[in-house]
Design an enzyme around this catalytic site. Structure first.
Site, PDB file in Angstrom:
ATOM      1  NE  ARG A   1      -3.613   2.094   2.843  1.00 58.55           N
ATOM      2  CZ  ARG A   1      -4.870   2.238   2.429  1.00 58.55           C
ATOM      3  NH1 ARG A   1      -5.422   1.273   1.706  1.00 58.55           N
ATOM      4  NH2 ARG A   1      -5.573   3.304   2.733  1.00 58.55           N
TER       5      ARG A   1
ATOM      6  CG  HIS B   1      -8.204   1.037  -3.346  1.00 52.39           C
ATOM      7  ND1 HIS B   1      -7.627  -0.136  -2.887  1.00 52.39           N
ATOM      8  CD2 HIS B   1      -8.714   1.665  -2.245  1.00 52.39           C
ATOM      9  CE1 HIS B   1      -7.781  -0.208  -1.576  1.00 52.39           C
ATOM     10  NE2 HIS B   1      -8.422   0.871  -1.164  1.00 52.39           N
TER      11      HIS B   1
ATOM     12  CD  GLN C   1     -13.050  -0.147  -0.923  1.00 49.88           C
ATOM     13  OE1 GLN C   1     -12.283  -0.010   0.028  1.00 49.88           O
ATOM     14  NE2 GLN C   1     -14.307  -0.547  -0.769  1.00 49.88           N
TER      15      GLN C   1
ATOM     16  CG  ASP D   1     -12.710   7.951  -1.684  1.00 49.27           C
ATOM     17  OD1 ASP D   1     -12.772   7.896  -0.429  1.00 49.27           O
ATOM     18  OD2 ASP D   1     -11.726   7.541  -2.322  1.00 49.27           O
TER      19      ASP D   1
ATOM     20  CB  CYS E   1     -13.693   3.021  -0.196  1.00 45.88           C
ATOM     21  SG  CYS E   1     -12.763   4.557  -0.285  1.00 45.88           S
TER      22      CYS E   1
ATOM     23  NE  ARG F   1     -10.817  -3.610   0.972  1.00 44.15           N
ATOM     24  CZ  ARG F   1      -9.926  -2.656   1.231  1.00 44.15           C
ATOM     25  NH1 ARG F   1     -10.335  -1.464   1.666  1.00 44.15           N
ATOM     26  NH2 ARG F   1      -8.639  -2.866   1.028  1.00 44.15           N
TER      27      ARG F   1
END
Length: 312
Positions: free
Chosen positions: A112, A139, A142, A230, A269, A297
């Site tokens: 990440r 991502h 996600q 987001d 998210c 997730r």
């Protein structure tokens, strides 16, 4: 051949569909009986028993860190965590050397980071699978969880109308990639100058998705099956005041949500800044599935890991 998962295209539609099916099956097995299983109890088949996931964090994380860790435990494996402040990465060790060292010590690497090029370099030099846990470009992990959440809530992906409101960021890039793979449509409402990269728009359209871009939030949200947003300012971004001002008209509030279909769902998210990109009434309201999305997730990471190991 080593299976890396840096973007959704690395797996492709058939593999992602298999991930979603496996994630649903494993989730049902664990959740039946009102969640009687302890979270760390391995699945009955424990398919990754004896395997170790190395996780590299150069950006802060809650859901990615915990979901991969718990996901590995549920698959029977274990994980180790490295961050820049407490590893040699923070003292200038090259990504290539890190990849070669970790490949001899762990069975899979998740990173990440801020720069997608680092994930690509890690994959070039690693002899074990590398997973993109988030970069400035995309991502994908996600979005597997998001797709799982949509399907769980009765949304067929082909022909789905998804509205994105706010910044054209890495999450939207992966949504566009998914749209091209599964042929659902994306209506993007952003302020001028905050549109997604043209590469991802073209990717979606080439795959058969209808992508429209507008500077009118209401136009994007009208008759949508799914509304997604987001945070307006991502970690490490500058010029926050100007950006926040530009984003104001794209807040997902009751009026905007009311333009979507009656059975539409709201996704985010997380972490959310309630009052900025989404109102409290929407975030806590009956159309919000953000905590289902967060839980998913874990189940998504498990299916991604199994695909990387050639078990899906």
């Amino acid at each position: 051949m080593t299976r890396h998962f840096l973007d959704l295209a690395d797996a492709g539609g058939d593999a992602i569909a298999a991930m979603l099916a496996d994630a649903q099956d494993r989730k049902v097995t664990r959740v039946d009986g009102l969640g009687a299983w302890p979270k760390g109890r391995p699945d009955a088949d424990a398919p990754l028993a004896g395997h170790v996931l190395g996780m590299i964090f150069e950006k802060n994380s809650t859901r990615t860190r915990v979901s991969f860790d718990i996901g590995m435990r549920q698959l029977g494996g274990t994980s180790v965590i490295l961050d820049a402040g407490t590893s040699q990465l923070g003292r200038g060790e090259s990504v290539a050397d890190t990849a070669r060292v970790l490949s001899r010590m762990v069975d899979c690497i998740m990173i990440r980071t801020d720069d997608h090029a680092k994930a690509e370099e890690l994959a070039r030099h690693a002899s074990v699978p590398v997973i993109n846990g988030l970069t400035d470009r995309s991502h994908p992990c996600q979005i597997v969880a998001d797709l799982l959440t949509m399907v769980e809530h009765g949304k067929a992906l082909p022909g789905l109308e998804l509205a994105w409101l706010g910044d054209g960021n890495n999450v939207l890039h992966s949504i566009l990639e998914a749209a091209g793979i599964f042929r659902f449509n994306v209506r993007i409402g952003t302020p001028p100058g905050y549109e997604p990269d043209a590469e991802f728009v073209e990717m979606a359209r080439t795959g058969g998705a209808n992508v429209t871009m507008t500077h009118d939030a209401a136009e994007a949200a009208r008759d949508a099956d799914i509304i997604v947003t987001d945070t307006w300012v991502s970690m490490g971004q500058d010029h926050a005041e100007d950006k926040l001002a530009a984003m104001e008209p794209f807040r997902v509030d009751e009026k905007l949500m009311g333009l979507s279909k009656p059975d539409a769902k709201f996704l985010h998210c997380l972490p959310a800044h309630v009052g900025d990109e989404v109102s409290e009434a929407v975030f806590e309201g009956p159309q919000s599935v953000v905590f289902d999305e967060a839980e998913n997730r874990i189940h998504a990471q498990k299916s991604i890991l199994l695909w990387c190991f050639g078990l899906l």
